[in-house]
Write an enzyme that holds these catalytic residues in place. Structure first.
Site, mmCIF file in Angstrom:
data_model
loop_
_atom_site.group_PDB
_atom_site.id
_atom_site.type_symbol
_atom_site.label_atom_id
_atom_site.label_comp_id
_atom_site.label_asym_id
_atom_site.label_seq_id
_atom_site.Cartn_x
_atom_site.Cartn_y
_atom_site.Cartn_z
ATOM 1 N N LYS A 109 0.851 -1.195 0.000
ATOM 2 C CA LYS A 109 0.000 0.000 0.000
ATOM 3 C C LYS A 109 0.886 1.245 0.000
ATOM 4 C CE LYS A 109 -2.645 1.266 3.728
ATOM 5 N NZ LYS A 109 -2.097 2.586 4.155
ATOM 6 N N GLU A 175 -9.102 7.623 4.074
ATOM 7 C CA GLU A 175 -8.913 7.940 5.500
ATOM 8 C C GLU A 175 -9.430 9.339 5.824
ATOM 9 O OE1 GLU A 175 -5.132 6.896 7.209
ATOM 10 O OE2 GLU A 175 -5.513 8.035 9.038
HETATM 11 O O1 KIV Z 1 -1.055 2.310 8.906
HETATM 12 C C1 KIV Z 1 -2.231 1.914 9.011
HETATM 13 O O2 KIV Z 1 -2.597 1.181 9.932
HETATM 14 C C2 KIV Z 1 -3.171 2.338 7.978
HETATM 15 C C3 KIV Z 1 -4.621 2.157 8.257
HETATM 16 C C4 KIV Z 1 -5.076 3.029 9.338
HETATM 17 C C5 KIV Z 1 -5.431 2.302 7.037
HETATM 18 O O3 KIV Z 1 -2.771 2.841 6.984
#
Ligand code: KIV
Length: 262
Positions: A109, A175
């Site tokens: 991600k 978010e």
């Molecule tokens: O780092 C994380 O846990 C996240 C989530 C809050 C989506 O990116």
């Protein structure tokens, strides 16, 4: 069925469940309830008390992810690329390859929209599945105020969601985004949106597991505490202490003996 396809096919049908994990033990408990398990760089603030996720390193993400991998059997496992590990396409590709090969995760991600599109396209061209992340971006955010109050900002976020879809991400975390904007994005794009502080209009929800179980003390609007594990740990530690002090523990049952020893 392919895990990515299964998640994509949930859009407009059933909600996608995503939780974070930073270790094997938590991952193995939540795995059966999740579609996606995210090794989030939130581990920087949750576990290491960092003031932001900026100090999280690639090695930290890799070590935690290796642990999580041992507990994940059925969910799709996504690993956050930490700050300063995807400043250009070449750097991103090297680091994403490292993450995938060392942790055997399914996807990475990345935070951002237009700025990271070229990078994301490079990863996807190299067969690295990518999850997007829009709205509040903790790796670069100046504050954690929700996004989508002003028209210009709304247009940019909506545009970015389309760009991410075109680039080939399989889903996008939204978010802290104003509800009607989340609704519009979710209706506009054909890939799933996973919300955190972005309303129930999203195709799925993600929460930091330590927040969910009451181990992490943050009070954000989007956090709901579903259990109080701190209380249970407290009670167990207190009982342990009492039993040790009163010599009720360990008993013979918890000790090793051999017969006929003087
Ligand atoms: O780092 C994380 O846990 C996240 C989530 C809050 C989506 O990116």
């Amino acid at each position: 069925m392919n895990k990515f396809l299964k998640i994509k096919q949930k859009k407009n049908k059933s909600k996608i469940i995503c939780l974070t994990a930073y270790s094997k033990n938590i991952a193995s408990i939540i795995d059966k309830h999740c579609d996606i398990i995210l090794v989030g760089d939130s581990l920087g603030s949750v576990l290491y008390n960092f003031s932001s996720t900026k100090k999280v390193t690639l090695d930290m993400m890799i070590e935690h992810s290796k642990s999580v991998r041992m507990g994940v059997k059925k969910s799709l496992m996504v690993v956050d690329m930490p700050h300063n590990t995807y400043r250009n396409a070449k750097e991103a590709l090297n680091n994403a390859k490292k993450i995938i090969s060392k942790t055997k995760c399914d996807a990475v991600k990345l935070e951002g929209g237009k700025k990271v599109i070229r990078t994301i396209k490079t990863l996807i061209r190299n067969k690295i599945p990518v999850m997007g992340h829009l709205g509040v971006l903790p790796q670069s955010a100046k504050n954690f105020k929700f996004k989508g109050k002003e028209t210009t900002e709304r247009k940019i976020i909506l545009r970015d969601s389309k760009l991410l879809e075109e680039a080939g991400v399989f889903s996008i975390v939204l978010e802290c985004i104003e509800s009607s904007l989340s609704k519009e994005i979710t209706k506009t794009i054909n890939i799933p949106t996973i919300g955190i502080g972005a309303s129930s209009y999203c195709d799925g929800q993600v929460l930091v597991t330590d927040d969910l179980i009451g181990l992490n003390k943050i009070s954000a609007r989007f956090v709901k505490r579903f259990s109080n594990i701190e209380k249970q740990i407290n009670e167990a530690a207190l009982k342990f202490k009492k039993d040790v002090v009163t010599s009720k523990f360990p008993t013979k049952k918890h000790s090793y003996q051999i017969k006929n020893i003087v």
